[in-house]
Scaffold this active site. Sequence first.
Site, PDB file in Angstrom:
ATOM      1  N   PHE A  89      41.952  54.902  -7.213  1.00 49.72           N
ATOM      2  CA  PHE A  89      42.655  53.753  -6.628  1.00 49.72           C
ATOM      3  C   PHE A  89      43.280  54.079  -5.279  1.00 49.72           C
ATOM      4  O   PHE A  89      43.538  53.186  -4.475  1.00 49.72           O
ATOM      5  CB  PHE A  89      43.745  53.244  -7.592  1.00 49.72           C
ATOM      6  CG  PHE A  89      45.013  54.068  -7.556  1.00 49.72           C
ATOM      7  CD1 PHE A  89      45.980  53.843  -6.585  1.00 49.72           C
ATOM      8  CD2 PHE A  89      45.238  55.094  -8.468  1.00 49.72           C
ATOM      9  CE1 PHE A  89      47.134  54.610  -6.520  1.00 49.72           C
ATOM     10  CE2 PHE A  89      46.376  55.869  -8.415  1.00 49.72           C
ATOM     11  CZ  PHE A  89      47.328  55.631  -7.438  1.00 49.72           C
TER      12      PHE A  89
ATOM     13  N   LYS B 177      30.925  52.698  -8.359  1.00 51.06           N
ATOM     14  CA  LYS B 177      31.860  52.161  -9.372  1.00 51.06           C
ATOM     15  C   LYS B 177      33.268  52.500  -8.891  1.00 51.06           C
ATOM     16  O   LYS B 177      33.798  53.576  -9.155  1.00 51.06           O
ATOM     17  CB  LYS B 177      31.569  52.827 -10.734  1.00 51.06           C
ATOM     18  CG  LYS B 177      31.998  52.039 -11.974  1.00 51.06           C
ATOM     19  CD  LYS B 177      33.447  51.637 -12.030  1.00 51.06           C
ATOM     20  CE  LYS B 177      34.386  52.752 -12.412  1.00 51.06           C
ATOM     21  NZ  LYS B 177      35.822  52.347 -12.298  1.00 51.06           N
TER      22      LYS B 177
ATOM     23  N   GLU C  37      39.103  50.187 -10.856  1.00 51.79           N
ATOM     24  CA  GLU C  37      39.328  48.823 -11.337  1.00 51.79           C
ATOM     25  C   GLU C  37      40.687  48.295 -10.860  1.00 51.79           C
ATOM     26  O   GLU C  37      40.975  47.116 -10.980  1.00 51.79           O
ATOM     27  CB  GLU C  37      39.229  48.774 -12.865  1.00 51.79           C
ATOM     28  CG  GLU C  37      40.256  49.598 -13.645  1.00 51.79           C
ATOM     29  CD  GLU C  37      39.882  51.085 -13.775  1.00 51.79           C
ATOM     30  OE1 GLU C  37      39.217  51.625 -12.879  1.00 51.79           O
ATOM     31  OE2 GLU C  37      40.315  51.689 -14.771  1.00 51.79           O
TER      32      GLU C  37
ATOM     33  N   CYS D 290      46.189  62.767  -2.658  1.00 50.82           N
ATOM     34  CA  CYS D 290      45.794  64.055  -3.247  1.00 50.82           C
ATOM     35  C   CYS D 290      46.164  65.199  -2.318  1.00 50.82           C
ATOM     36  O   CYS D 290      46.133  66.361  -2.716  1.00 50.82           O
ATOM     37  CB  CYS D 290      44.309  64.081  -3.527  1.00 50.82           C
ATOM     38  SG  CYS D 290      43.347  64.020  -2.031  1.00 50.82           S
TER      39      CYS D 290
ATOM     40  N   GLU E 202      50.935  67.094 -11.581  1.00 47.08           N
ATOM     41  CA  GLU E 202      50.838  66.302 -10.351  1.00 47.08           C
ATOM     42  C   GLU E 202      51.658  65.031 -10.588  1.00 47.08           C
ATOM     43  O   GLU E 202      51.334  64.241 -11.478  1.00 47.08           O
ATOM     44  CB  GLU E 202      49.371  65.937 -10.092  1.00 47.08           C
ATOM     45  CG  GLU E 202      49.175  65.139  -8.824  1.00 47.08           C
ATOM     46  CD  GLU E 202      47.724  64.681  -8.643  1.00 47.08           C
ATOM     47  OE1 GLU E 202      47.066  64.320  -9.631  1.00 47.08           O
ATOM     48  OE2 GLU E 202      47.272  64.666  -7.492  1.00 47.08           O
TER      49      GLU E 202
HETATM   50  P1  NAD Z   1      41.516  58.272 -12.408  1.00 44.32           P
HETATM   51  O1  NAD Z   1      40.941  59.581 -12.813  1.00 44.32           O
HETATM   52  O2  NAD Z   1      42.374  57.548 -13.379  1.00 44.32           O
HETATM   53  O3  NAD Z   1      40.320  57.246 -12.044  1.00 44.32           O
HETATM   54  C1  NAD Z   1      39.295  57.590 -11.168  1.00 44.32           C
HETATM   55  C2  NAD Z   1      38.023  56.838 -11.557  1.00 44.32           C
HETATM   56  O4  NAD Z   1      37.593  57.252 -12.860  1.00 44.32           O
HETATM   57  C3  NAD Z   1      38.209  55.319 -11.617  1.00 44.32           C
HETATM   58  O5  NAD Z   1      37.060  54.708 -11.080  1.00 44.32           O
HETATM   59  C4  NAD Z   1      38.329  55.048 -13.117  1.00 44.32           C
HETATM   60  O6  NAD Z   1      37.832  53.778 -13.491  1.00 44.32           O
HETATM   61  C5  NAD Z   1      37.482  56.143 -13.745  1.00 44.32           C
HETATM   62  N1  NAD Z   1      37.990  56.560 -15.056  1.00 44.32           N
HETATM   63  C6  NAD Z   1      39.294  56.570 -15.471  1.00 44.32           C
HETATM   64  N2  NAD Z   1      39.372  57.050 -16.731  1.00 44.32           N
HETATM   65  C7  NAD Z   1      38.113  57.355 -17.101  1.00 44.32           C
HETATM   66  C8  NAD Z   1      37.547  57.904 -18.297  1.00 44.32           C
HETATM   67  N3  NAD Z   1      38.317  58.226 -19.344  1.00 44.32           N
HETATM   68  N4  NAD Z   1      36.213  58.080 -18.364  1.00 44.32           N
HETATM   69  C9  NAD Z   1      35.428  57.764 -17.317  1.00 44.32           C
HETATM   70  N5  NAD Z   1      35.909  57.242 -16.157  1.00 44.32           N
HETATM   71  C10 NAD Z   1      37.222  57.037 -16.055  1.00 44.32           C
HETATM   72  O7  NAD Z   1      42.253  58.518 -11.030  1.00 44.32           O
HETATM   73  P2  NAD Z   1      43.209  57.520 -10.222  1.00 44.32           P
HETATM   74  O8  NAD Z   1      44.496  57.402 -10.926  1.00 44.32           O
HETATM   75  O9  NAD Z   1      42.468  56.289  -9.857  1.00 44.32           O
HETATM   76  O10 NAD Z   1      43.423  58.356  -8.868  1.00 44.32           O
HETATM   77  C11 NAD Z   1      44.449  59.283  -8.675  1.00 44.32           C
HETATM   78  C12 NAD Z   1      43.957  60.695  -8.879  1.00 44.32           C
HETATM   79  O11 NAD Z   1      42.888  60.974  -7.985  1.00 44.32           O
HETATM   80  C13 NAD Z   1      45.020  61.738  -8.558  1.00 44.32           C
HETATM   81  O12 NAD Z   1      44.973  62.735  -9.545  1.00 44.32           O
HETATM   82  C14 NAD Z   1      44.594  62.308  -7.216  1.00 44.32           C
HETATM   83  O13 NAD Z   1      45.006  63.626  -6.946  1.00 44.32           O
HETATM   84  C15 NAD Z   1      43.121  62.228  -7.339  1.00 44.32           C
HETATM   85  N6  NAD Z   1      42.495  62.264  -6.038  1.00 44.32           N
HETATM   86  C16 NAD Z   1      41.890  63.418  -5.656  1.00 44.32           C
HETATM   87  C17 NAD Z   1      41.317  63.508  -4.398  1.00 44.32           C
HETATM   88  C18 NAD Z   1      40.649  64.776  -3.957  1.00 44.32           C
HETATM   89  O14 NAD Z   1      39.975  64.741  -2.954  1.00 44.32           O
HETATM   90  N7  NAD Z   1      40.799  65.878  -4.651  1.00 44.32           N
HETATM   91  C19 NAD Z   1      41.375  62.412  -3.533  1.00 44.32           C
HETATM   92  C20 NAD Z   1      42.007  61.242  -3.960  1.00 44.32           C
HETATM   93  C21 NAD Z   1      42.555  61.174  -5.225  1.00 44.32           C
END
Ligand code: NAD
Length: 497
Positions: A150, A174, A177, A282, A382
């Site tokens: 997100f 994808k 959401e 991140c 985090e």
């Molecule tokens: P998230 O892991 O909740 O979601 C990321 C994606 O995975 C979304 O599209 C979501 O629909 C999907 N998803 C969520 N749960 C899932 C599951 N159980 N099975 C399969 N798919 C699933 O992450 P978020 O809250 O949207 O984003 C924040 C996180 O992203 C933070 O931890 C941040 O550090 C990380 N991030 C990392 C970087 C990097 O480059 N390392 C960059 C940006 C964000």
Amino acid sequence: MSTQVKHYIDGEFVNGSGSKQINVTNPANNETIAFINCATQPEVERAIASAKEAFKSWKEVAVSERARVMLRYQHLLKEHHDELATILAQETGKTFEDAKGDVWRGIEVAEHACNIASLLMGETVENVARSIDTYSYTQPLGVCAGITPFNFPAMIPLWMFPLAIACGNTFVLKPSEQDPMTPQRLVELFEQAGAPKGVLQLVHGDKTAVDVLLSHPDIKAISFVGSVGVGQYIYKTGTDNLKRVQAFAGAKNHCVIMPDANKQQVINNLVGASVGAAGQRCMALSVAVFVGAAKEWIPELKEALSKVRPGLWDDKEAGYGPLISPAAKERVLKLIAEGKAEGAECLLDGSDCTVPGYESGNWVGPTMFDKVTTDMSIYKEEIFGPVLCCMEAESLEDAIELVNASPYGNGTSIFTASGATARKYQHEIEVGQVGINVPIPVPLPFFSFTGWKGSFYGDQHAYGKQAVRFYTETKTITSRWFESDIASGPNMTIALK
Ligand code: NAD
């Protein structure tokens, strides 16, 4: 009335037939502004089938023509820059300045994709043996997929599909959401740039859609950015299914402050890098390690942080916006409470924060802890909120040891006036992106985004040359032509007849 965000499947924007609906809310008041119907398994499969069909012709399109699509795309993105930033700010709550940055960092990757012909160049060696030459080509993989978080709904999708598609692949995106409106607009503009039908597909949804992508035999590579737990799941499941996977995960980024640093620069930079974007980056600096006498600056840092206030996306005075959801806010408040209970000294507490007229928003004020230790949950987890943890170290060596003991390795910064100190730090630190007097060292797209350790699972990173390697296969050709076979004299005459 809220609008329905559409999938883009087989060249058409469609509502989708799924019965599961997810609302998109304005994080400043949690009112619904849009919704998605989560893609069903057959819908995701249809997107993959369409992308597979499109791959047959897209991979044959001349590389210069593929580059021209990217040239038109980056132009359209720039033309619609403020419009994209407005959509993004409304669904994420980011300030307009921050939203513009999100869009711009994505545009830079689309610009980079315009240079695809040079990036795809292979290697040649003449005469590897007598009359034998060896040369290599890079060829696309097929259908690739991207699953995005997100917190950067423009930049992170743009890390992925422009380069993958410029390489000759087709792509199924994808997005999160929680903020799907920005990705929908990115896809509309891609269609407008002249991308043929089927080359890019957009499916909205949650785990159901992701699991189809992870197990489908026609998906050749998966790019993921998100949290640690999900990143590990994606990497393990994707590679178990014999796919190429790059998974960028969570982080805990340390900033080391040496006593010889420029104090004012340290304070200004730390304020922006810790609570900016509500800490939902991140690459946010969430741990400040003060070496020796630098700890005397903590009261001034506190003073500066206390002046930052969150606000609405179009409030020019706001330092940052709300957290993305009530669940995110609840999680951050729980961690703040744990920090206090575990004995950290809470210098600034943003738990009880609101914005007049928007009391139901997901606000958390700037929060600062001192005397944080490595066994506390505010250090280990985090937080992904506007919370800065301060620690102390006696020497540069101690600070390096502390940072290297962290399981994460996304980014780190050191503030110092000494080249020798900076050189030692950059050399010894086990983190993939290092800033020297630079708080958030995100590399531009001609480099790659090179997180390490628990912040990244995979081999090739996002954008730059590494992404081109990730989205292509190398074909190496060894050829022999016998000089004696060259037609000449009477034979040549025959050949010409
Ligand atoms: P998230 O892991 O909740 O979601 C990321 C994606 O995975 C979304 O599209 C979501 O629909 C999907 N998803 C969520 N749960 C899932 C599951 N159980 N099975 C399969 N798919 C699933 O992450 P978020 O809250 O949207 O984003 C924040 C996180 O992203 C933070 O931890 C941040 O550090 C990380 N991030 C990392 C970087 C990097 O480059 N390392 C960059 C940006 C964000």
